[in-house]
Design a protein around this motif. Sequence first.
Motif, PDB file in Angstrom:
ATOM      1  N   TYR A   1       0.844  -1.192   0.000  1.00  0.00           N
ATOM      2  CA  TYR A   1       0.000   0.000   0.000  1.00  0.00           C
ATOM      3  C   TYR A   1       0.874   1.234   0.000  1.00  0.00           C
ATOM      4  O   TYR A   1       2.049   1.186   0.335  1.00  0.00           O
ATOM      5  CB  TYR A   1      -1.015   0.010   1.146  1.00  0.00           C
ATOM      6  CG  TYR A   1      -0.455   0.075   2.547  1.00  0.00           C
ATOM      7  CD1 TYR A   1      -0.327  -1.071   3.298  1.00  0.00           C
ATOM      8  CD2 TYR A   1      -0.098   1.302   3.102  1.00  0.00           C
ATOM      9  CE1 TYR A   1       0.171  -1.003   4.592  1.00  0.00           C
ATOM     10  CE2 TYR A   1       0.396   1.374   4.394  1.00  0.00           C
ATOM     11  CZ  TYR A   1       0.532   0.210   5.136  1.00  0.00           C
ATOM     12  OH  TYR A   1       1.019   0.264   6.405  1.00  0.00           O
ATOM     13  N   ASP A   2       0.265   2.306  -0.437  1.00  0.00           N
ATOM     14  CA  ASP A   2       0.976   3.572  -0.552  1.00  0.00           C
ATOM     15  C   ASP A   2       1.122   4.173   0.843  1.00  0.00           C
ATOM     16  O   ASP A   2       0.159   4.604   1.451  1.00  0.00           O
ATOM     17  CB  ASP A   2       0.187   4.511  -1.471  1.00  0.00           C
ATOM     18  CG  ASP A   2       0.908   5.832  -1.660  1.00  0.00           C
ATOM     19  OD1 ASP A   2       1.978   6.023  -1.054  1.00  0.00           O
ATOM     20  OD2 ASP A   2       0.389   6.668  -2.414  1.00  0.00           O
TER      21      ASP A   2
ATOM     22  N   SER B   1      -0.268   7.584   1.410  1.00  0.00           N
ATOM     23  CA  SER B   1      -1.699   7.854   1.330  1.00  0.00           C
ATOM     24  C   SER B   1      -2.285   8.035   2.722  1.00  0.00           C
ATOM     25  O   SER B   1      -1.790   7.487   3.697  1.00  0.00           O
ATOM     26  CB  SER B   1      -2.419   6.724   0.585  1.00  0.00           C
ATOM     27  OG  SER B   1      -2.271   5.496   1.265  1.00  0.00           O
TER      28      SER B   1
ATOM     29  N   ASN C   1      -7.964   6.649   3.724  1.00  0.00           N
ATOM     30  CA  ASN C   1      -8.220   6.481   2.290  1.00  0.00           C
ATOM     31  C   ASN C   1      -7.006   5.821   1.631  1.00  0.00           C
ATOM     32  O   ASN C   1      -6.546   6.238   0.580  1.00  0.00           O
ATOM     33  CB  ASN C   1      -8.502   7.836   1.647  1.00  0.00           C
ATOM     34  CG  ASN C   1      -9.009   7.693   0.230  1.00  0.00           C
ATOM     35  OD1 ASN C   1      -9.600   6.664  -0.121  1.00  0.00           O
ATOM     36  ND2 ASN C   1      -8.755   8.689  -0.587  1.00  0.00           N
TER      37      ASN C   1
ATOM     38  N   GLN D   1      -4.497   3.483  -0.325  1.00  0.00           N
ATOM     39  CA  GLN D   1      -4.563   2.806  -1.617  1.00  0.00           C
ATOM     40  C   GLN D   1      -3.803   1.486  -1.542  1.00  0.00           C
ATOM     41  O   GLN D   1      -2.610   1.475  -1.252  1.00  0.00           O
ATOM     42  CB  GLN D   1      -3.940   3.689  -2.709  1.00  0.00           C
ATOM     43  CG  GLN D   1      -4.566   5.066  -2.814  1.00  0.00           C
ATOM     44  CD  GLN D   1      -6.050   5.008  -3.138  1.00  0.00           C
ATOM     45  OE1 GLN D   1      -6.445   4.363  -4.104  1.00  0.00           O
ATOM     46  NE2 GLN D   1      -6.864   5.654  -2.313  1.00  0.00           N
TER      47      GLN D   1
ATOM     48  N   PRO E   1      -5.138  -2.680  -8.495  1.00  0.00           N
ATOM     49  CA  PRO E   1      -5.744  -2.212  -7.244  1.00  0.00           C
ATOM     50  C   PRO E   1      -6.506  -3.334  -6.542  1.00  0.00           C
ATOM     51  O   PRO E   1      -7.117  -4.182  -7.211  1.00  0.00           O
ATOM     52  CB  PRO E   1      -6.696  -1.105  -7.699  1.00  0.00           C
ATOM     53  CG  PRO E   1      -6.922  -1.338  -9.149  1.00  0.00           C
ATOM     54  CD  PRO E   1      -5.747  -2.088  -9.682  1.00  0.00           C
TER      55      PRO E   1
END
Length: 124
Positions: free
Chosen positions: A85-86, A89, A93, A95, A108
């Motif tokens: 995952y980012d 972010s 929320n 990503q 995704p």
Amino acid sequence: MSELKLCQGSRCHTYNTKDRLKGQKDNKTFQTRRRSNLYYGSGNFCSMNCMNDWLNEYVDRAIDHFGRTTEAKHLTEDNAWSKEYDWNSDYNNRQYIYVNGITKEQRPITREQFDDNNYTLNTS
Ligand SMILES: [Zn+2]
């Protein structure tokens, strides 16, 4: 109140630290550590030292029991998917993506798919 867990290190009681010294005033002994949470080896050991003591004693038997690797494994397009995952972010929320370590393709995925240890795109 949560139950205390005993460290599974076979030599835990032999490390004579102050916090292991327990008992009545004239009858104190160094004892295996008890904690509500143990942070090493999936919550079984109080320290890396205790985990390594256990590993050194039992690792060969554990590997023989669960299956020893006898051939080199190969990373291919079929089994190179890993979840990421980012980190930048926003937590609410975030990503989530599946990334193929060979092709670098990204797909995704949902938070539920990310958390599901059985969900995988790997086929071998
Ligand atoms: Zn220990």
